[in-house]
Design a protein around this motif. Structure first.
Motif, PDB file in Angstrom:
ATOM      1  N   ILE A  33      40.182  33.992  47.247  1.00 44.89           N
ATOM      2  CA  ILE A  33      38.970  34.617  47.774  1.00 44.89           C
ATOM      3  C   ILE A  33      37.765  34.314  46.892  1.00 44.89           C
ATOM      4  CG2 ILE A  33      40.371  36.506  48.726  1.00 44.89           C
ATOM      5  CD1 ILE A  33      39.253  38.344  46.533  1.00 44.89           C
ATOM      6  N   THR A  34      36.600  34.391  47.500  1.00 44.00           N
ATOM      7  CA  THR A  34      35.385  34.289  46.690  1.00 44.00           C
ATOM      8  C   THR A  34      34.267  35.073  47.364  1.00 44.00           C
ATOM      9  OG1 THR A  34      33.986  32.786  45.397  1.00 44.00           O
ATOM     10  CG2 THR A  34      34.324  32.201  47.712  1.00 44.00           C
ATOM     11  N   ASN A  35      33.231  35.338  46.622  1.00 43.67           N
ATOM     12  CA  ASN A  35      32.053  36.009  47.161  1.00 43.67           C
ATOM     13  C   ASN A  35      30.836  35.547  46.367  1.00 43.67           C
ATOM     14  OD1 ASN A  35      31.171  38.229  49.075  1.00 43.67           O
ATOM     15  ND2 ASN A  35      30.205  38.910  47.176  1.00 43.67           N
ATOM     16  N   ARG A  36      29.684  35.500  47.053  1.00 46.03           N
ATOM     17  CA  ARG A  36      28.465  35.051  46.369  1.00 46.03           C
ATOM     18  C   ARG A  36      28.258  35.863  45.087  1.00 46.03           C
ATOM     19  NH1 ARG A  36      23.411  35.357  50.148  1.00 46.03           N
ATOM     20  NH2 ARG A  36      23.928  37.561  49.937  1.00 46.03           N
ATOM     21  N   THR A  37      28.317  37.198  45.212  1.00 46.22           N
ATOM     22  CA  THR A  37      28.302  38.045  44.014  1.00 46.22           C
ATOM     23  C   THR A  37      29.767  38.220  43.623  1.00 46.22           C
ATOM     24  OG1 THR A  37      26.402  39.172  44.985  1.00 46.22           O
ATOM     25  CG2 THR A  37      27.473  40.279  43.121  1.00 46.22           C
ATOM     26  N   LEU A  38      30.181  37.466  42.599  1.00 47.54           N
ATOM     27  CA  LEU A  38      31.618  37.324  42.330  1.00 47.54           C
ATOM     28  C   LEU A  38      32.302  38.653  41.979  1.00 47.54           C
ATOM     29  CD1 LEU A  38      33.415  34.825  42.489  1.00 47.54           C
ATOM     30  CD2 LEU A  38      33.307  34.697  39.992  1.00 47.54           C
ATOM     31  N   SER A  39      31.514  39.595  41.427  1.00 48.26           N
ATOM     32  CA  SER A  39      32.115  40.872  41.002  1.00 48.26           C
ATOM     33  C   SER A  39      32.823  41.564  42.171  1.00 48.26           C
ATOM     34  CB  SER A  39      31.044  41.785  40.403  1.00 48.26           C
ATOM     35  OG  SER A  39      29.998  41.940  41.317  1.00 48.26           O
ATOM     36  N   LYS A  40      32.321  41.375  43.410  1.00 48.66           N
ATOM     37  CA  LYS A  40      32.953  42.026  44.573  1.00 48.66           C
ATOM     38  C   LYS A  40      34.372  41.480  44.787  1.00 48.66           C
ATOM     39  CE  LYS A  40      29.079  43.013  47.686  1.00 48.66           C
ATOM     40  NZ  LYS A  40      28.488  42.598  48.961  1.00 48.66           N
ATOM     41  N   ALA A  41      34.555  40.184  44.565  1.00 45.77           N
ATOM     42  CA  ALA A  41      35.895  39.593  44.713  1.00 45.77           C
ATOM     43  C   ALA A  41      36.789  40.044  43.560  1.00 45.77           C
ATOM     44  CB  ALA A  41      35.789  38.072  44.756  1.00 45.77           C
ATOM     45  N   LEU A  42      36.191  40.177  42.368  1.00 45.39           N
ATOM     46  CA  LEU A  42      36.985  40.579  41.200  1.00 45.39           C
ATOM     47  C   LEU A  42      37.499  42.014  41.331  1.00 45.39           C
ATOM     48  CD1 LEU A  42      34.830  38.787  38.491  1.00 45.39           C
ATOM     49  CD2 LEU A  42      37.180  38.216  39.155  1.00 45.39           C
ATOM     50  N   VAL A  43      36.750  42.862  42.037  1.00 38.97           N
ATOM     51  CA  VAL A  43      37.214  44.240  42.276  1.00 38.97           C
ATOM     52  C   VAL A  43      38.525  44.202  43.058  1.00 38.97           C
ATOM     53  CG1 VAL A  43      36.702  46.357  43.576  1.00 38.97           C
ATOM     54  CG2 VAL A  43      34.922  45.286  42.202  1.00 38.97           C
ATOM     55  N   LEU A  44      38.609  43.296  44.026  1.00 37.53           N
ATOM     56  CA  LEU A  44      39.843  43.187  44.821  1.00 37.53           C
ATOM     57  C   LEU A  44      40.993  42.676  43.958  1.00 37.53           C
ATOM     58  CD1 LEU A  44      38.430  41.873  48.185  1.00 37.53           C
ATOM     59  CD2 LEU A  44      40.070  43.747  47.952  1.00 37.53           C
ATOM     60  N   LYS A  45      40.679  41.754  43.061  1.00 32.96           N
ATOM     61  CA  LYS A  45      41.739  41.222  42.186  1.00 32.96           C
ATOM     62  C   LYS A  45      42.259  42.302  41.232  1.00 32.96           C
ATOM     63  CE  LYS A  45      42.906  37.603  38.921  1.00 32.96           C
ATOM     64  NZ  LYS A  45      44.149  37.176  39.601  1.00 32.96           N
ATOM     65  N   GLU A  46      41.345  43.179  40.807  1.00 30.51           N
ATOM     66  CA  GLU A  46      41.792  44.277  39.935  1.00 30.51           C
ATOM     67  C   GLU A  46      42.815  45.151  40.650  1.00 30.51           C
ATOM     68  OE1 GLU A  46      38.646  46.781  38.206  1.00 30.51           O
ATOM     69  OE2 GLU A  46      37.851  44.871  37.445  1.00 30.51           O
ATOM     70  N   LYS A  47      42.573  45.401  41.951  1.00 24.82           N
ATOM     71  CA  LYS A  47      43.506  46.236  42.727  1.00 24.82           C
ATOM     72  C   LYS A  47      44.780  45.485  43.090  1.00 24.82           C
ATOM     73  CE  LYS A  47      41.853  49.061  46.021  1.00 24.82           C
ATOM     74  NZ  LYS A  47      41.017  49.373  47.219  1.00 24.82           N
ATOM     75  N   HIS A  48      44.656  44.184  43.314  1.00 32.14           N
ATOM     76  CA  HIS A  48      45.807  43.370  43.745  1.00 32.14           C
ATOM     77  C   HIS A  48      45.848  42.130  42.849  1.00 32.14           C
ATOM     78  CE1 HIS A  48      45.512  45.860  47.389  1.00 32.14           C
ATOM     79  NE2 HIS A  48      44.245  45.535  47.416  1.00 32.14           N
ATOM     80  N   PRO A  49      46.433  42.261  41.642  1.00 26.95           N
ATOM     81  CA  PRO A  49      46.294  41.211  40.630  1.00 26.95           C
ATOM     82  C   PRO A  49      46.759  39.815  41.064  1.00 26.95           C
ATOM     83  CG  PRO A  49      47.202  43.200  39.668  1.00 26.95           C
ATOM     84  CD  PRO A  49      47.156  43.437  41.135  1.00 26.95           C
ATOM     85  N   GLY A  50      47.672  39.715  42.027  1.00 30.46           N
ATOM     86  CA  GLY A  50      48.163  38.385  42.425  1.00 30.46           C
ATOM     87  C   GLY A  50      47.147  37.546  43.188  1.00 30.46           C
ATOM     88  N   ILE A  51      46.071  38.188  43.657  1.00 29.54           N
ATOM     89  CA  ILE A  51      45.052  37.442  44.412  1.00 29.54           C
ATOM     90  C   ILE A  51      44.342  36.470  43.473  1.00 29.54           C
ATOM     91  CG2 ILE A  51      42.803  37.649  45.582  1.00 29.54           C
ATOM     92  CD1 ILE A  51      43.645  40.243  46.762  1.00 29.54           C
ATOM     93  N   LYS A  52      44.096  35.254  43.976  1.00 32.62           N
ATOM     94  CA  LYS A  52      43.332  34.304  43.158  1.00 32.62           C
ATOM     95  C   LYS A  52      41.856  34.386  43.535  1.00 32.62           C
ATOM     96  CE  LYS A  52      43.260  29.609  41.598  1.00 32.62           C
ATOM     97  NZ  LYS A  52      43.857  28.292  41.625  1.00 32.62           N
ATOM     98  N   VAL A  53      41.001  34.495  42.530  1.00 26.14           N
ATOM     99  CA  VAL A  53      39.557  34.489  42.793  1.00 26.14           C
ATOM    100  C   VAL A  53      39.009  33.110  42.449  1.00 26.14           C
ATOM    101  CG1 VAL A  53      37.318  35.451  42.105  1.00 26.14           C
ATOM    102  CG2 VAL A  53      39.281  36.972  42.438  1.00 26.14           C
ATOM    103  N   ALA A  54      38.345  32.487  43.403  1.00 28.70           N
ATOM    104  CA  ALA A  54      37.723  31.175  43.174  1.00 28.70           C
ATOM    105  C   ALA A  54      36.260  31.394  42.829  1.00 28.70           C
ATOM    106  CB  ALA A  54      37.847  30.325  44.428  1.00 28.70           C
ATOM    107  N   GLU A  55      35.725  30.493  42.002  1.00 34.12           N
ATOM    108  CA  GLU A  55      34.323  30.669  41.618  1.00 34.12           C
ATOM    109  C   GLU A  55      33.360  30.105  42.636  1.00 34.12           C
ATOM    110  OE1 GLU A  55      33.452  29.757  37.587  1.00 34.12           O
ATOM    111  OE2 GLU A  55      34.816  31.341  36.882  1.00 34.12           O
ATOM    112  N   SER A  56      33.886  29.298  43.557  1.00 33.13           N
ATOM    113  CA  SER A  56      32.989  28.726  44.571  1.00 33.13           C
ATOM    114  C   SER A  56      33.711  28.588  45.905  1.00 33.13           C
ATOM    115  CB  SER A  56      32.514  27.345  44.127  1.00 33.13           C
ATOM    116  OG  SER A  56      33.619  26.458  44.154  1.00 33.13           O
ATOM    117  N   ALA A  57      32.900  28.466  46.966  1.00 31.04           N
ATOM    118  CA  ALA A  57      33.466  28.262  48.295  1.00 31.04           C
ATOM    119  C   ALA A  57      34.185  26.910  48.350  1.00 31.04           C
ATOM    120  CB  ALA A  57      32.358  28.328  49.339  1.00 31.04           C
ATOM    121  N   ALA A  58      33.665  25.916  47.603  1.00 31.47           N
ATOM    122  CA  ALA A  58      34.285  24.578  47.597  1.00 31.47           C
ATOM    123  C   ALA A  58      35.725  24.654  47.088  1.00 31.47           C
ATOM    124  CB  ALA A  58      33.462  23.626  46.749  1.00 31.47           C
TER     125      ALA A  58
END
Ligand SMILES: NC(=O)C1=CN([C@@H]2O[C@H](COP(=O)(O)OP(=O)(O)OC[C@H]3O[C@@H](n4cnc5c(N)ncnc54)[C@H](OP(=O)(O)O)[C@@H]3O)[C@@H](O)[C@H]2O)C=CC1
Ligand SMILES: O=C(O)[C@@H]1CCC=N1
Length: 276
Positions: A33-58
Motif C-alpha cells: 500500500i501507499t499514500n501521498r501522505t505516507l503516514s496514513k499508510a504507516l498507521v495501517l502497517k502499525e495495526k497490521h505489521p505484515g502489510i508492506k508500505v511502498a514509498e511510491s505508486a511506481a
C-alpha cells in the motif's frame, strides 16, 4: 493469493483493506500500500505489521498484480500519467470512483481495467459493491476480482449508464438514510420528553433490527409496512404524514446528485480527453 496493491489509503482505501483482512480473504502479506501522505499508510502497517508500505505508486506497480486506485476522481489522471509506462498487460487496474469509466481508464493505460465502487457498509462485510470490467479482462481476472468483492459485499455488475443512480443507492445511501434517521431523532427530542441519548439508542437498534429482517428475507419493504400498519392504528397516521410531506423530495435528491455528477464527468473528460 495475488498481490493486492492499494494506492490511496484515505477513507475508502482503509475501509477496503480492513474489511478484506477481517474477512480473511487477504493476509497482511498479500497487501502492498501507499499514500501521498505516507503516514496514513504507516498507521495501517502499525495495526497490521505484515502489510508492506511502498514509498511510491511506481513501487506498487512494480510489485502488485491488482492495482487499486483509491483516490478522488480528479486525482486519477495525474496519478496514472506518473505510473502508466510501468503497468503491464498481466496486471489489473481498478478504480473505486464513479465518475471515471473503465473505458477512460483503458484509454490511459495499456492493461485490463475494472471499476469496483464500494460502500461504507462493506466495512462489516455487508451491502453491495458495483463492478464493471473492460472487455480485455480475462475470465480469471473477473473471477478473482469478484472473489475479493464477494468476501466483503454482494457484488453487482452494472452497465455504465446506471452508474450514478446505483452509486447513489449503494454508496451514498448510507449517508442519506443516516441523515433521515438523525432528523427523526432530533424531531423526537424536540416534540416530546425523550432525551437525545435514549432516542439515539432506540433508533439505532430499530435500524439494526430492520436491516436484519430485510437481510434474512423475513419481510420485503412493502410486507413489513403492511405488518406494522395495523388497520385504524397509529403507524398509519404517521405514514399519512410521510405521504403528504415527502412529496418529490427524493426526485430532487436524484436530480441534484446527477447534476453534480455531470459536472464531475465534464472535468474528468477534459483530463482524459476521452468520453465517459
Ligand atoms: N466515501 C465513500 O463512502 C465512498 C467513496 N468512493 C470513492 O472513493 C474515492 C476516495 O474517497 P475517500 O477515500 O473518501 O477519499 P480520501 O480523500 O479520504 O482518500 C483519498 C486518498 O488518496 C490519497 N492520494 C491522492 N492522490 C494520491 C497519489 N497520487 N498517490 C497516492 N495517494 C494519493 C490521498 O492522500 P492525502 O492523505 O495526501 O490526501 C488520500 O489519502 C472517491 O473518489 C470516492 O468517490 C466510492 C464509494 C464510496
Ligand atoms: O464515487 C461515488 O459516487 C461515491 C459515492 C459516495 C462517494 N463517492
Amino acid at each position: 493469493m495475488k498481490k493486492i496493491g492499494v494506492i490511496g489509503t484515505g477513507n475508502m482505501g482503509t475501509i477496503l483493506i480492513e474489511a478484506w483482512l477481517e474477512a480473511k480473504i487477504l493476509n497482511p502479506a498479500d497487501l502492498i500500500i501507499t499514500n501521498r501522505t505516507l503516514s496514513k499508510a504507516l498507521v495501517l502497517k502499525e495495526k497490521h505489521p505484515g502489510i508492506k508500505v511502498a514509498e511510491s505508486a511506481a513501487e506498487i506497480v512494480e510489485q502488485a498484480d491488482f492495482i487499486f486506485l483509491c483516490v478522488k476522481p480528479l486525482q486519477i489522471n495525474s496519478l496514472l500519467q506518473g505510473i502508466k509506462q510501468h503497468i503491464k498487460r498481466d496486471q489489473l487496474v481498478i478504480s473505486i470512483t464513479s465518475p471515471v469509466s473503465v473505458s477512460q481508464l483503458e484509454s490511459a493505460v495499456n492493461a485490463p481495467c475494472a471499476r469496483f465502487i464500494p460502500s461504507i457498509t462493506n466495512r462489516v462485510g455487508s451491502g453491495v459493491s458495483l463492478l464493471s470490467f473492460s472487455e480485455s479482462c480475462s475470465k480469471e481476472k473477473v473471477s478473482a476480482l469478484f472473489d475479493l468483492a464477494s468476501a466483503i459485499s454482494a457484488p453487482v455488475i452494472i452497465e455504465n449508464d446506471i452508474t450514478r443512480v446505483a452509486s447513489d443507492i449503494v454508496s451514498c445511501g448510507p449517508a442519506f438514510f443516516s441523515y433521515l434517521a438523525q432528523a427523526f431523532i432530533d424531531a423526537a427530542c424536540q416534540t416530546t420528553k425523550i432525551d437525545k441519548e435514549t432516542a439515539t439508542t432506540l433508533t439505532e437498534n430499530m435500524l439494526v433490527g430492520l436491516g436484519e429482517l430485510l437481510g434474512k428475507g423475513v419481510y420485503t419493504l412493502p410486507t413489513l409496512q403492511e405488518k406494522v400498519c395495523v388497520k385504524g392504528g397509529i403507524t398509519g397516521e404517521g405514514i399519512k404524514v410521510l405521504e403528504a410531506e415527502t412529496g418529490e423530495m427524493f426526485h430532487h435528491l436524484f436530480q441534484a446528485t446527477h447534476e453534480k455528477f455531470a459536472e464531475d464527468l465534464h472535468e474528468v473528460e477534459k483530463q482524459f480527453g476521452h468520453p465517459y
